[in-house]
Design an enzyme around this catalytic site. Structure first.
Site, PDB file in Angstrom:
ATOM      1  NE  ARG A  14      53.191 -63.770  64.497  1.00  0.00           N
ATOM      2  CZ  ARG A  14      54.084 -62.883  64.081  1.00  0.00           C
ATOM      3  NH1 ARG A  14      53.759 -61.597  64.015  1.00  0.00           N
ATOM      4  NH2 ARG A  14      55.292 -63.253  63.721  1.00  0.00           N
ATOM      5  CG  LEU A  15      51.060 -60.149  72.325  1.00  0.00           C
ATOM      6  CD1 LEU A  15      51.407 -59.990  73.803  1.00  0.00           C
ATOM      7  CD2 LEU A  15      50.005 -59.135  71.914  1.00  0.00           C
ATOM      8  CG  ASP A  16      55.461 -58.196  65.056  1.00  0.00           C
ATOM      9  OD1 ASP A  16      55.971 -59.222  64.573  1.00  0.00           O
ATOM     10  OD2 ASP A  16      55.886 -57.050  64.836  1.00  0.00           O
ATOM     11  CB  ALA A  17      58.722 -57.304  67.360  1.00  0.00           C
ATOM     12  CB  ILE A  18      56.043 -59.067  72.523  1.00  0.00           C
ATOM     13  CG1 ILE A  18      55.505 -58.468  73.828  1.00  0.00           C
ATOM     14  CG2 ILE A  18      56.541 -60.477  72.712  1.00  0.00           C
ATOM     15  CD1 ILE A  18      54.709 -57.221  73.655  1.00  0.00           C
TER      16      ILE A  18
END
Length: 590
Positions: free
Chosen positions: A246-250
Site C-alpha cells: 500500500r503506497l501511503d500518501a503517494i
C-alpha cells in the site's frame, strides 16, 4: 558465467535482464533525466537484486478472485495482557477469521513516533512492543499480507533526519527544503497546519516541508538515493512475507515550484518503476495506491495498466454513507454508472471504513455543498467530528468525518437515532460485498465498535474515535453476549462474506450493470466471467418496505433461482418480492 536452461551466459547480457534494465532506464529518464539515467538504473538493478530476479522463470498468475476479502487492522487493535499484540492478532485471526477473510492489512508496524505508525523511525524493524519479524512471517503464512510503504515522509526522530540536522550521511540531502521552492501558493493541503517547519541544523536554521505534521518530514525524491533506500525497504518487506504494498500518501510525493505538488508526472513514473521492480521480484505481488482525492484524480493511478494494480475506491464510503442515512441512492447510482469497469489486471479496492476518517474530498462534485453539510451535521449529532484542510486562499474546508462506522449508522439525516441501526449497518456491507472490486473490512466494522470518545480525550486526536484498542478477553465476552450487538454484527458479516466468496459472479472483474427500481432500492446485476452465473443484488436502503416486480429482472424460467442470503427459492412466475427495511437479497441461478 552462469547457466540458464542448460546454456552458459553472462548475466548482464541475458535477454531478460536487458529487457528489465531497459524498462528501468526508461522510467529513470522520465524521473531524473537522461544524463544520469544509466548510473541510477545500474544502482537500482544492483540494490534491487533485479539481475538475478529477471532471469528466473515465473508462471503468470491471476492476482485475485471472488475469494479475496481483506481485514484492515492495527497490530494492537486487540491486546491481551502478557502477550505481544502480533501474536494476539494472529491467534484471533486464526480463531475467528480463517476461511472468512484471506487477506490482512496490518497498518504500520515499524517503530514510530506519531500518527499511529505513519511517522516511521526505522523501516527495517518491527516495533518491539508489537512483536518481531517472525510474527509478521507467521501471519503471512496464513493470510495474504498487506503492509504500508510510508513513502512520502518519515519521522523527525528517524536516523535519516537526525543525520540531516548534523550534516551526515545517509540523510544529509534526504529532505525537502523550503528554500528550493519559490512559489508554493498552489500546493494542495490535507491539513490546516503550516507547510514548513523550522529546524536547527549544523548549517543554521532550515525550513523543511511537512505535508502532514511537523513530526512527518517529507522525503526528497529528487535525490535518487532516497528512491534506492525504498528499493531496499521493499526487499526487506518481500523477504518477510509481504506481497501487497500500500503506497501511503503517494499523490504528494514529488514537488515542483508553482504547482499543486499533487499527482505530478514524476510521481506516476515512480509508481511505474516500483511496480516493475516489485513484480520482477515477486510476480504475485500487488501494488495498491492510497490517494484520498476526488474520483477522477484517483482513477488516474491505474495508469496504462502499468501503475497500481488496485486503487482504493475512496468515493464509495461517503456516497454509501449518504445513501444509507438519506434513504436515497440517486448519487450512488450516478457514480456507479460513471465508473469505468476495471479491466482484467486492475481492480477496485472497496471499503466503507478504515483507520482514518471517512474522506469527504472524494465526494466533491458528487454531493452538493448542502448535502455534504446535512451529512456532516448528522454525523456530528451521532458523536462524530469533522477534520478540516487548508485551501490555497487560507480558507478551511471539510476533509474527513471522524466517527466509527457503526456509530455513523445510528439514524437518518436530520433525524434522531432509530430502531434500524443494526439493519442499516449490515445492509451497507452487503452492498460493498456485492460490488465490483475486492472488499475490505476495517476490524472495528467487523466488531461493531462504537465511538471511542475516551480515546479522543486521552490523545487529543480526532481519529482516535475509530481506533479503539480492545482487550482480547473483554472482546470475547462481548461477542458472546446475546444482549449486545457486537456478536450479531460479527456473525452476520462473517456469514455474508462466506457466501460471497463462493460466487463466481462476485469476481472483482465480473460484469456489473446498474438496475433501476427507484431511489429507495440500490440494485445491480453481476455476471461471472464465464457467463454461467448471474446475481441480482437488490438492497432496500430505506426504512419502508419496497416491492420489486420480478418481471423487470427477466429471470429465465428454466433456471433455478434462489436468494443466497436467505436461502429462499425464487419462482420466476411470482409477480414480485418484498424487501423489508434495509433488507438485501442476492438472487442467483447457481
Amino acid at each position: 558465467m552462469q547457466e540458464f536452461g542448460g546454456v552458459s551466459y553472462d548475466q548482464a547480457n541475458h535477454p531478460k535482464v536487458q529487457q528489465v534494465q531497459h524498462r528501468v532506464e526508461q522510467h529513470v529518464q522520465q524521473i531524473y533525466g537522461a544524463e544520469k539515467s544509466a548510473e541510477i538504473s545500474a544502482d537500482i538493478m544492483r540494490d534491487g537484486g533485479l539481475t538475478d530476479a529477471a532471469i528466473d522463470t515465473h508462471t503468470l498468475v491471476n492476482k485475485w478472485d471472488e475469494g479475496d476479502v481483506y481485514t484492515i487492522t492495527y497490530a494492537d487493535s486487540i491486546k491481551k495482557n502478557g502477550e505481544l499484540p502480533l501474536k494476539t492478532l494472529h491467534r484471533i485471526l486464526r480463531q475467528h477469521l480463517r476461511g472468512v477473510t484471506n487477506g490482512i492489512h496490518i497498518l504500520p508496524f515499524c517503530p514510530y513516533t506519531s500518527d499511529y505508525g505513519f511517522s516511521v523511525v526505522d523501516y527495517h524493524a518491527v516495533k518491539p512492543e508489537f512483536g518481531s519479524w517472525k510474527d509478521i512471517q507467521a501471519i503471512s503464512e496464513d493470510f495474504k499480507l498487506m503492509a504500508d510503504l510510508v513513502i512520502n515522509h518519515c519521522s523527525s526522530e528517524s536516523e535519516w533526519f537526525k543525520n540531516f540536522k548534523e550534516g551526515k550521511d545517509p540523510g544529509s540531502d534526504y529532505f525537502v527544503l523550503g528554500e528550493d521552492y519559490e512559489d508554493v501558493s498552489k500546493v494542495v493541503r490535507p491539513r490546516p497546519h503550516p507547510l514548513f517547519t523550522n529546524v536547527q541544523t549544523v548549517d543554521g536554521e532550515k525550513e523543511v516541508w511537512c505535508t502532514f505534521s511537523a513530526d512527518q518530514v517529507d522525503l526528497n525524491f529528487r535525490n535518487p538515493k532516497v528512491l534506492l533506500e525504498f528499493i531496499r525497504v521493499i526487499r526487506t518487506y518481500l523477504a518477510q512475507g509481504v506481497t501487497v504494498f500500500r503506497l501511503d500518501a503517494i499523490a504528494f510525493l514529488w514537488k515542483e515550484s508553482g504547482t499543486t505538488c499533487v499527482h505530478l508526472d514524476q510521481t506516476h513514473e515512480i509508481i511505474k518503476l516500483l511496480r516493475l521492480f516489485i513484480e520482477t521480484l515477486e510476480p504475485e505481488a500487488i501494488v495498491i495506491t492510497e490517494t484520498n482525492v476526488p474520483n477522477k484524480e484517483n482513477l488516474s493511478y491505474f495508469g496504462n495498466d502499468n501503475e497500481a494494480h488496485m486503487i482504493y475506491n475512496f468515493s464509495l464510503p461517503p456516497l454509501l454513507l449518504n445513501t444509507m442515512l438519506s434513504g436515497d441512492c440517486r448519487h450512488l447510482k450516478a457514480w456507479m454508472m460513471s465508473m469505468p469497469p476495471a479491466r482484467r489486471g486492475r481492480a477496485y479496492f472497496n471499503f466503507i471504513a478504515s483507520h482514518d476518517g471517512i474522506g469527504l474530498r472524494p465526494a466533491e462534485g458528487l454531493l452538493s455543498e448542502q448535502e455534504l453539510k446535512d451529512l456532516t451535521d448528522t454525523l456530528c449529532s451521532f458523536g462524530g467530528e469533522i477534520s478540516m484542510r487548508k485551501m490555497p486562499d487560507g480558507q478551511l474546508q471539510p476533509y474527513e468525518a471522524n466517527i466509527s462506522l457503526f456509530s455513523s449508522m445510528a439514524g437518518k439525516i436530520g433525524g434522531a437515532k432509530d430502531a434500524y441501526h443494526l439493519q442499516r449497518f449490515i445492509c451497507a456491507h452487503s452492498i460493498m460485498l456485492a460490488l465490483e472490486g475486492v472488499p475490505a473490512f476495517y476490524i472495528h466494522s467487523l466488531l461493531g465498535t462504537e465511538n471511542d470518545l475516551q480515546g479522543v480525550a486521552d490523545t487529543g486526536e480526532l481519529r482516535a474515535i475509530n481506533r479503539h484498542n480492545w482487550d482480547a478477553d473483554m472482546l470475547e465476552e462481548k461477542i458472546a453476549d446475546p444482549g449486545l450487538h457486537h456478536g450479531e454484527v460479527f456473525e452476520s458479516l462473517k456469514r455474508m462474506i462466506r457466501v460471497r466468496r463462493q460466487q463466481p459472479a462476485f469476481h472483482p472483474n465480473a460484469t456489473q450493470y446498474t438496475l433501476h427500481f427507484g431511489n429507495e432500492v440500490f440494485a445491480f446485476w453481476r455476471e461471472s466471467l464465464n457467463r454461467e452465473q448471474s446475481i441480482f443484488a437488490l438492497h432496500n436502503i430505506s426504512d419502508k418496505k419496497q416491492e420489486i416486480p420480478l418481471v423487470e429482472l427477466n429471470l429465465i424460467a428454466t433456471e433455478n433461482w434462489r436468494d443466497l442470503l436467505s436461502g429462499e427459492k425464487i419462482t420466476p412466475c411470482k409477480q414480485s418480492i418484498v424487501l423489508e427495511p434495509y433488507q438485501s437479497t442476492w438472487i442467483t441461478n447457481r
